[in-house]
Design a protein around this motif. Structure first.
Motif, mmCIF file in Angstrom:
data_model
loop_
_atom_site.group_PDB
_atom_site.id
_atom_site.type_symbol
_atom_site.label_atom_id
_atom_site.label_comp_id
_atom_site.label_asym_id
_atom_site.label_seq_id
_atom_site.Cartn_x
_atom_site.Cartn_y
_atom_site.Cartn_z
ATOM 1 N N GLY A 159 0.789 -1.230 0.000
ATOM 2 C CA GLY A 159 0.000 0.000 0.000
ATOM 3 C C GLY A 159 0.815 1.270 0.000
ATOM 4 N N GLN A 160 2.047 1.199 -0.495
ATOM 5 C CA GLN A 160 2.945 2.355 -0.453
ATOM 6 C C GLN A 160 3.012 3.133 -1.761
ATOM 7 N N GLY A 161 2.226 2.733 -2.766
ATOM 8 C CA GLY A 161 2.267 3.424 -4.051
ATOM 9 C C GLY A 161 3.437 2.995 -4.894
ATOM 10 N N SER A 162 4.095 1.911 -4.509
ATOM 11 C CA SER A 162 5.246 1.403 -5.257
ATOM 12 C C SER A 162 5.219 -0.115 -5.217
ATOM 13 N N ALA A 163 6.201 -0.729 -5.868
ATOM 14 C CA ALA A 163 6.274 -2.185 -5.913
ATOM 15 C C ALA A 163 7.621 -2.650 -5.377
ATOM 16 N N VAL A 164 8.026 -2.104 -4.250
ATOM 17 C CA VAL A 164 9.306 -2.474 -3.654
ATOM 18 C C VAL A 164 9.073 -3.169 -2.317
ATOM 19 N N ASN A 165 10.102 -3.887 -1.851
ATOM 20 C CA ASN A 165 10.028 -4.557 -0.562
ATOM 21 C C ASN A 165 10.465 -3.618 0.555
ATOM 22 N N PHE A 166 9.911 -3.806 1.742
ATOM 23 C CA PHE A 166 10.346 -3.066 2.927
ATOM 24 C C PHE A 166 10.717 -4.069 4.011
ATOM 25 N N LEU A 167 11.862 -3.825 4.649
ATOM 26 C CA LEU A 167 12.386 -4.759 5.641
ATOM 27 C C LEU A 167 11.915 -4.456 7.054
ATOM 28 N N ALA A 168 11.170 -3.381 7.222
ATOM 29 C CA ALA A 168 10.643 -2.986 8.533
ATOM 30 C C ALA A 168 9.282 -2.344 8.315
ATOM 31 N N PRO A 169 8.447 -2.268 9.344
ATOM 32 C CA PRO A 169 7.104 -1.699 9.195
ATOM 33 C C PRO A 169 7.104 -0.292 8.603
ATOM 34 N N TYR A 197 -11.288 -1.367 2.406
ATOM 35 C CA TYR A 197 -10.268 -0.981 1.427
ATOM 36 C C TYR A 197 -9.450 -2.217 1.072
ATOM 37 N N CYS A 198 -9.089 -2.357 -0.217
ATOM 38 C CA CYS A 198 -8.236 -3.460 -0.641
ATOM 39 C C CYS A 198 -7.201 -2.962 -1.643
ATOM 40 N N TRP A 199 -6.047 -3.640 -1.680
ATOM 41 C CA TRP A 199 -4.975 -3.253 -2.591
ATOM 42 C C TRP A 199 -4.024 -4.423 -2.784
ATOM 43 N N GLY A 200 -3.215 -4.334 -3.850
ATOM 44 C CA GLY A 200 -2.246 -5.381 -4.160
ATOM 45 C C GLY A 200 -2.593 -6.116 -5.429
ATOM 46 N N GLY A 201 -2.127 -7.371 -5.542
ATOM 47 C CA GLY A 201 -2.374 -8.172 -6.736
ATOM 48 C C GLY A 201 -3.855 -8.430 -6.949
ATOM 49 N N ASN A 202 -4.267 -8.402 -8.239
ATOM 50 C CA ASN A 202 -5.701 -8.496 -8.533
ATOM 51 C C ASN A 202 -5.972 -9.348 -9.765
ATOM 52 N N GLN A 206 -9.421 -10.412 -6.910
ATOM 53 C CA GLN A 206 -9.536 -10.513 -5.446
ATOM 54 C C GLN A 206 -9.719 -9.183 -4.738
ATOM 55 N N LEU A 207 -9.523 -8.068 -5.425
ATOM 56 C CA LEU A 207 -9.725 -6.757 -4.794
ATOM 57 C C LEU A 207 -11.184 -6.305 -4.845
ATOM 58 N N GLY A 208 -11.992 -6.944 -5.656
ATOM 59 C CA GLY A 208 -13.413 -6.589 -5.739
ATOM 60 C C GLY A 208 -13.671 -5.252 -6.389
ATOM 61 N N THR A 209 -12.775 -4.826 -7.275
ATOM 62 C CA THR A 209 -12.906 -3.505 -7.906
ATOM 63 C C THR A 209 -13.629 -3.547 -9.242
ATOM 64 N N GLY A 210 -14.038 -4.715 -9.688
ATOM 65 C CA GLY A 210 -14.733 -4.820 -10.963
ATOM 66 C C GLY A 210 -13.824 -5.054 -12.137
ATOM 67 N N ASN A 211 -12.506 -5.164 -11.877
ATOM 68 C CA ASN A 211 -11.545 -5.467 -12.944
ATOM 69 C C ASN A 211 -10.433 -6.326 -12.361
ATOM 70 N N THR A 212 -9.392 -6.570 -13.130
ATOM 71 C CA THR A 212 -8.284 -7.397 -12.661
ATOM 72 C C THR A 212 -6.961 -6.619 -12.662
ATOM 73 N N SER A 213 -7.058 -5.322 -12.508
ATOM 74 C CA SER A 213 -5.851 -4.489 -12.460
ATOM 75 C C SER A 213 -5.370 -4.360 -11.022
ATOM 76 N N SER A 214 -4.077 -4.533 -10.802
ATOM 77 C CA SER A 214 -3.512 -4.413 -9.467
ATOM 78 C C SER A 214 -3.531 -2.956 -9.013
ATOM 79 N N VAL A 215 -3.547 -2.750 -7.707
ATOM 80 C CA VAL A 215 -3.589 -1.419 -7.113
ATOM 81 C C VAL A 215 -2.540 -1.360 -6.014
ATOM 82 N N ASN A 216 -1.768 -0.260 -5.947
ATOM 83 C CA ASN A 216 -0.683 -0.209 -4.969
ATOM 84 C C ASN A 216 -0.916 0.760 -3.806
ATOM 85 N N VAL A 217 -2.154 1.240 -3.668
ATOM 86 C CA VAL A 217 -2.550 2.031 -2.507
ATOM 87 C C VAL A 217 -3.956 1.597 -2.100
#
Length: 219
Positions: A159-169, A197-202, A206-217
């Motif tokens: 949910g950070q608006g990017s597609a990177v990993n974070f090693l801490a909260p 609210y839902c986000w991530g791979g879709n 699985q996000l229930g947004t009516g499409n299959t596009s991923s969302v990052n926030v």
């Protein structure tokens, strides 16, 4: 009931069970969560885990040792919640967050993405964690109404608006009234003020947004 090749049913053997079987004989369990091939439960404020332990996800200081019966995590008490991912585990104890197991994408949250934490590691210094949930390779929790996520972010599931990993909260957005959070393999959902609210791979909708596009926030 179900598959039991790794002892994940906690009944003392590895036989498949076609119907529900009681784990132990006590009636004082208050919380239970399952990972990929293991499980953990809170009983009389103590945390017990069993099943597969390839990455130290049982938190007992060892690896590659299947446990077919519940075993306590250390001697600490006052656990209130637990969450299991593919091969990592987290728990809340007296408002503190502890995680252990596989670190490959930073999902334990202790700043590392190598090796495995074979015993619980405290994450941060906050004492107001109330909810925790684990996906395959990412983790999210709520502390003081604020939502935090960490680990794998390749599908935007942090949910950070990017597609990177974070090693801490990392805090998600600016809301401070999150009520709960739940994680799938590569997506995340949260509740706040009665809104979902839902986000991530879709890829499967699985996000229930009516499409299959991923969302990052959160959406």
């Amino acid at each position: 009931s179900g598959r039991n090749v790794e002892g994940q049913l906690g009944i003392g053997n590895t036989s498949v069970q076609a119907q529900p079987v009681q784990v132990g004989v006590t009636a004082d369990h208050t919380n239970v969560e399952v990972g990929a091939s293991y499980a953990c439960a809170v009983r009389s404020s103590r945390l017990f885990c069993w099943g597969q332990n390839t990455y130290g996800q049982l938190g007992n200081g060892s690896m590659n040792q299947v446990r077919s019966r519940p075993e306590p995590i250390a001697s600490a008490a006052s656990w209130t919640a637990t969450a299991g991912g593919l091969a990592h585990t987290c728990g809340i104890r007296q408002g503190e967050l502890w995680c252990w197991g596989a670190r490959s994408t930073g999902q334990v949250g202790d700043g590392s993405n190598s090796g495995a934490a074979q015993t619980p590691v405290r994450i941060g210094t906050a004492t107001n964690w109330t909810h925790i949930s684990a996906g395959n390779f990412h983790t999210c929790g709520i502390a003081g109404g604020e939502l935090y996520c960490w680990g794998a972010g390749s599908n935007g599931q942090l949910g950070q608006g990017s597609a990177v990993n974070f090693l801490a909260p990392q805090r998600v957005g600016t809301f401070s009234d999150w009520d709960s959070v739940a994680l799938g393999a590569v997506h995340t959902c949260g509740l706040r003020a009665g809104e979902l609210y839902c986000w991530g791979g879709n890829g499967s909708g699985q996000l229930g947004t009516g499409n299959t596009s991923s969302v990052n926030v959160p959406t």
